[in-house]
Every structure is written in structure tokens, then in C-alpha cells.
Write a protein that holds these residues in place. Sequence first.
Motif, PDB file in Angstrom:
ATOM      1  N   VAL A 113      -3.034  10.918  -8.592  1.00  0.00           N
ATOM      2  CA  VAL A 113      -2.240  11.968  -7.951  1.00  0.00           C
ATOM      3  C   VAL A 113      -1.254  12.645  -8.901  1.00  0.00           C
ATOM      4  CG1 VAL A 113      -2.505  10.986  -5.635  1.00  0.00           C
ATOM      5  CG2 VAL A 113      -0.534  10.321  -7.032  1.00  0.00           C
ATOM      6  N   GLY A 114      -1.302  12.285 -10.178  1.00  0.00           N
ATOM      7  CA  GLY A 114      -0.490  12.979 -11.170  1.00  0.00           C
ATOM      8  C   GLY A 114       0.953  12.530 -11.271  1.00  0.00           C
ATOM      9  N   VAL A 115       1.219  11.277 -10.944  1.00  0.00           N
ATOM     10  CA  VAL A 115       2.572  10.732 -11.070  1.00  0.00           C
ATOM     11  C   VAL A 115       2.618   9.859 -12.317  1.00  0.00           C
ATOM     12  CG1 VAL A 115       4.319   9.225 -10.027  1.00  0.00           C
ATOM     13  CG2 VAL A 115       2.988  10.785  -8.587  1.00  0.00           C
ATOM     14  N   ALA A 116       3.589  10.121 -13.181  1.00  0.00           N
ATOM     15  CA  ALA A 116       3.736   9.339 -14.407  1.00  0.00           C
ATOM     16  C   ALA A 116       4.325   7.962 -14.074  1.00  0.00           C
ATOM     17  CB  ALA A 116       4.634  10.062 -15.397  1.00  0.00           C
ATOM     18  N   PRO A 117       3.555   6.873 -14.294  1.00  0.00           N
ATOM     19  CA  PRO A 117       4.099   5.534 -14.039  1.00  0.00           C
ATOM     20  C   PRO A 117       5.375   5.312 -14.858  1.00  0.00           C
ATOM     21  CG  PRO A 117       1.738   5.434 -14.446  1.00  0.00           C
ATOM     22  CD  PRO A 117       2.183   6.825 -14.788  1.00  0.00           C
ATOM     23  N   GLY A 118       6.342   4.668 -14.243  1.00  0.00           N
ATOM     24  CA  GLY A 118       7.593   4.387 -14.934  1.00  0.00           C
ATOM     25  C   GLY A 118       8.594   5.518 -14.923  1.00  0.00           C
ATOM     26  N   SER A 119       8.215   6.683 -14.396  1.00  0.00           N
ATOM     27  CA  SER A 119       9.139   7.823 -14.329  1.00  0.00           C
ATOM     28  C   SER A 119      10.130   7.624 -13.184  1.00  0.00           C
ATOM     29  CB  SER A 119       8.366   9.126 -14.116  1.00  0.00           C
ATOM     30  OG  SER A 119       7.729   9.132 -12.835  1.00  0.00           O
ATOM     31  N   ALA A 120      11.199   8.393 -13.198  1.00  0.00           N
ATOM     32  CA  ALA A 120      12.178   8.338 -12.105  1.00  0.00           C
ATOM     33  C   ALA A 120      11.510   8.710 -10.785  1.00  0.00           C
ATOM     34  CB  ALA A 120      13.357   9.268 -12.396  1.00  0.00           C
ATOM     35  N   PHE A 121      10.587   9.657 -10.828  1.00  0.00           N
ATOM     36  CA  PHE A 121       9.872  10.053  -9.611  1.00  0.00           C
ATOM     37  C   PHE A 121       9.024   8.894  -9.087  1.00  0.00           C
ATOM     38  CE2 PHE A 121       6.246  12.337  -7.510  1.00  0.00           C
ATOM     39  CZ  PHE A 121       6.959  12.746  -6.390  1.00  0.00           C
ATOM     40  N   ALA A 122       8.291   8.226  -9.967  1.00  0.00           N
ATOM     41  CA  ALA A 122       7.486   7.073  -9.558  1.00  0.00           C
ATOM     42  C   ALA A 122       8.372   5.993  -8.931  1.00  0.00           C
ATOM     43  CB  ALA A 122       6.720   6.506 -10.749  1.00  0.00           C
ATOM     44  N   ASP A 123       9.524   5.750  -9.543  1.00  0.00           N
ATOM     45  CA  ASP A 123      10.459   4.754  -8.995  1.00  0.00           C
ATOM     46  C   ASP A 123      10.929   5.150  -7.601  1.00  0.00           C
ATOM     47  OD1 ASP A 123      10.192   3.319 -11.339  1.00  0.00           O
ATOM     48  OD2 ASP A 123      12.136   3.954 -12.165  1.00  0.00           O
ATOM     49  N   ALA A 124      11.218   6.442  -7.397  1.00  0.00           N
ATOM     50  CA  ALA A 124      11.666   6.921  -6.082  1.00  0.00           C
ATOM     51  C   ALA A 124      10.567   6.724  -5.045  1.00  0.00           C
ATOM     52  CB  ALA A 124      12.080   8.390  -6.163  1.00  0.00           C
ATOM     53  N   GLU A 157      17.559  10.332   1.469  1.00  0.00           N
ATOM     54  CA  GLU A 157      18.258  10.763   0.253  1.00  0.00           C
ATOM     55  C   GLU A 157      17.296  10.883  -0.922  1.00  0.00           C
ATOM     56  OE1 GLU A 157      21.414   7.916  -0.214  1.00  0.00           O
ATOM     57  OE2 GLU A 157      22.450   8.632   1.591  1.00  0.00           O
ATOM     58  N   LEU A 158      16.373   9.946  -1.069  1.00  0.00           N
ATOM     59  CA  LEU A 158      15.395  10.010  -2.153  1.00  0.00           C
ATOM     60  C   LEU A 158      14.479  11.222  -1.981  1.00  0.00           C
ATOM     61  CD1 LEU A 158      14.564   6.224  -2.439  1.00  0.00           C
ATOM     62  CD2 LEU A 158      15.658   7.626  -4.211  1.00  0.00           C
ATOM     63  N   ALA A 159      14.037  11.468  -0.762  1.00  0.00           N
ATOM     64  CA  ALA A 159      13.190  12.646  -0.515  1.00  0.00           C
ATOM     65  C   ALA A 159      13.962  13.922  -0.830  1.00  0.00           C
ATOM     66  CB  ALA A 159      12.719  12.651   0.936  1.00  0.00           C
ATOM     67  N   ALA A 160      15.224  13.985  -0.422  1.00  0.00           N
ATOM     68  CA  ALA A 160      16.035  15.178  -0.657  1.00  0.00           C
ATOM     69  C   ALA A 160      16.248  15.447  -2.144  1.00  0.00           C
ATOM     70  CB  ALA A 160      17.376  15.052   0.062  1.00  0.00           C
ATOM     71  N   GLU A 161      16.291  14.389  -2.958  1.00  0.00           N
ATOM     72  CA  GLU A 161      16.436  14.577  -4.406  1.00  0.00           C
ATOM     73  C   GLU A 161      15.279  15.380  -4.982  1.00  0.00           C
ATOM     74  OE1 GLU A 161      17.107  11.050  -6.734  1.00  0.00           O
ATOM     75  OE2 GLU A 161      18.661  10.348  -5.344  1.00  0.00           O
ATOM     76  N   TYR A 162      14.141  15.363  -4.294  1.00  0.00           N
ATOM     77  CA  TYR A 162      12.952  16.104  -4.735  1.00  0.00           C
ATOM     78  C   TYR A 162      12.605  17.195  -3.727  1.00  0.00           C
ATOM     79  CZ  TYR A 162      12.610  12.504  -8.246  1.00  0.00           C
ATOM     80  OH  TYR A 162      12.896  11.674  -9.305  1.00  0.00           O
ATOM     81  N   ASP A 163      13.645  17.749  -3.084  1.00  0.00           N
ATOM     82  CA  ASP A 163      13.494  18.842  -2.114  1.00  0.00           C
ATOM     83  C   ASP A 163      12.483  18.516  -1.029  1.00  0.00           C
ATOM     84  OD1 ASP A 163      15.380  20.521  -3.423  1.00  0.00           O
ATOM     85  OD2 ASP A 163      13.841  21.036  -4.899  1.00  0.00           O
ATOM     86  N   ARG A 222       7.898  13.504   2.485  1.00  0.00           N
ATOM     87  CA  ARG A 222       7.374  14.537   1.595  1.00  0.00           C
ATOM     88  C   ARG A 222       8.324  14.732   0.414  1.00  0.00           C
ATOM     89  NH1 ARG A 222       6.928  15.667   6.627  1.00  0.00           N
ATOM     90  NH2 ARG A 222       4.941  16.139   7.575  1.00  0.00           N
ATOM     91  N   PHE A 223       7.724  14.818  -0.764  1.00  0.00           N
ATOM     92  CA  PHE A 223       8.459  15.101  -1.991  1.00  0.00           C
ATOM     93  C   PHE A 223       7.832  16.339  -2.627  1.00  0.00           C
ATOM     94  CE2 PHE A 223       8.321  10.463  -1.665  1.00  0.00           C
ATOM     95  CZ  PHE A 223       9.616  10.067  -1.978  1.00  0.00           C
ATOM     96  N   ASN A 224       8.620  17.234  -3.173  1.00  0.00           N
ATOM     97  CA  ASN A 224       8.056  18.254  -4.041  1.00  0.00           C
ATOM     98  C   ASN A 224       7.796  17.584  -5.386  1.00  0.00           C
ATOM     99  OD1 ASN A 224       7.920  20.448  -2.293  1.00  0.00           O
ATOM    100  ND2 ASN A 224      10.040  21.009  -2.683  1.00  0.00           N
ATOM    101  N   MET A 225       6.606  17.809  -5.919  1.00  0.00           N
ATOM    102  CA  MET A 225       6.229  17.188  -7.187  1.00  0.00           C
ATOM    103  C   MET A 225       7.072  17.764  -8.319  1.00  0.00           C
ATOM    104  SD  MET A 225       3.592  15.001  -6.836  1.00  0.00           S
ATOM    105  CE  MET A 225       2.651  15.022  -8.340  1.00  0.00           C
ATOM    106  N   PRO A 226       7.662  16.918  -9.151  1.00  0.00           N
ATOM    107  CA  PRO A 226       8.411  17.438 -10.295  1.00  0.00           C
ATOM    108  C   PRO A 226       7.439  18.062 -11.301  1.00  0.00           C
ATOM    109  CG  PRO A 226       8.384  15.036 -10.324  1.00  0.00           C
ATOM    110  CD  PRO A 226       7.698  15.473  -9.069  1.00  0.00           C
ATOM    111  N   SER A 227       7.932  19.055 -12.025  1.00  0.00           N
ATOM    112  CA  SER A 227       7.051  19.717 -13.001  1.00  0.00           C
ATOM    113  C   SER A 227       7.078  18.999 -14.335  1.00  0.00           C
ATOM    114  CB  SER A 227       7.460  21.158 -13.194  1.00  0.00           C
ATOM    115  OG  SER A 227       8.843  21.277 -13.383  1.00  0.00           O
TER     116      SER A 227
END
Length: 126
Positions: free
Chosen positions: A24-35, A96-102, A121-126
Motif C-alpha cells: 500500500v506504499g507505506v514506508a516501514p519504520g516511518s512516522a506514518f507507519a507508526d501512527a 488525534e493521530l488521524a487528524a495529524e494526517y488530515d 482515514r488518513f491522507n497519505m503523506p507525500s
Amino acid sequence: MSVPVGPEAVPRARESVAGRFGEVGVAPGSAFADAVLLVVSELVVNVLRHAPRSPVAEVGISVGAGQLVVSVADAEPRLPALRPDTMGAGLQLVAELAAEYDGDVSAEPAVDRDGKVVLVRFNMPS
């Protein structure tokens, strides 16, 4: 992914979701993956605490239209309180975690069986 409800539910759900990050295009170990993994943990813990009739938690992850959606379904038909003044600490953290990613949190009755599904729902970070 069906995760049996019990002591291993949270680590199994996290492992299953983390295993799909490459797809799904999520970088393992990233802040987004952690969220995302923290949201999965909190939602599965809520199944353990608030859905005693559920033998399993159905955990899903999907991507489309620039959003990643985490879903956790259980057999408890009662929808969680999602207003900021009525949410428990776990759902507040999820919101709060979802809101951090709009993103956002919603809950709805299950379509094909008794119970409900919580969607984050999270907006995917670019």
C-alpha cells in the motif's frame, strides 16, 4: 484479516497490517507507519474491552484516492461515542493521530452481519 480475540490479538493485528505496508506504499519504520500501527493497536484493544461477544476482530487496510483506510470490525452492534467530549482515551488518541494526517474517524453498522466497523482515514503523506 481475521484476528482471534485474545491475548495475542494486538500483536497479530499489528504484524498483519505491517506486512501489507509494501503493498500500500507505506514506508516501514516511518512516522506514518507508526501512527497507523498505533491506531490498529488502539482499535483492537477497544474490541477486547468493549465487544465481549466478538470471537474475532476483522482488521483491514486499503488505499485509494490518496487515502489509507484502517478498518476494524467486531460483533458488538453498539457504535462508539465519537464526539470529542464523549470519546474514551483510546479513541481520542486515534482521532488525534488521524487528524495529524488530515484524516478522521467514523463508525457504522456492519453491512453483512451483526456488529459494527470503525474506520480511520488518513491522507497519505507525500
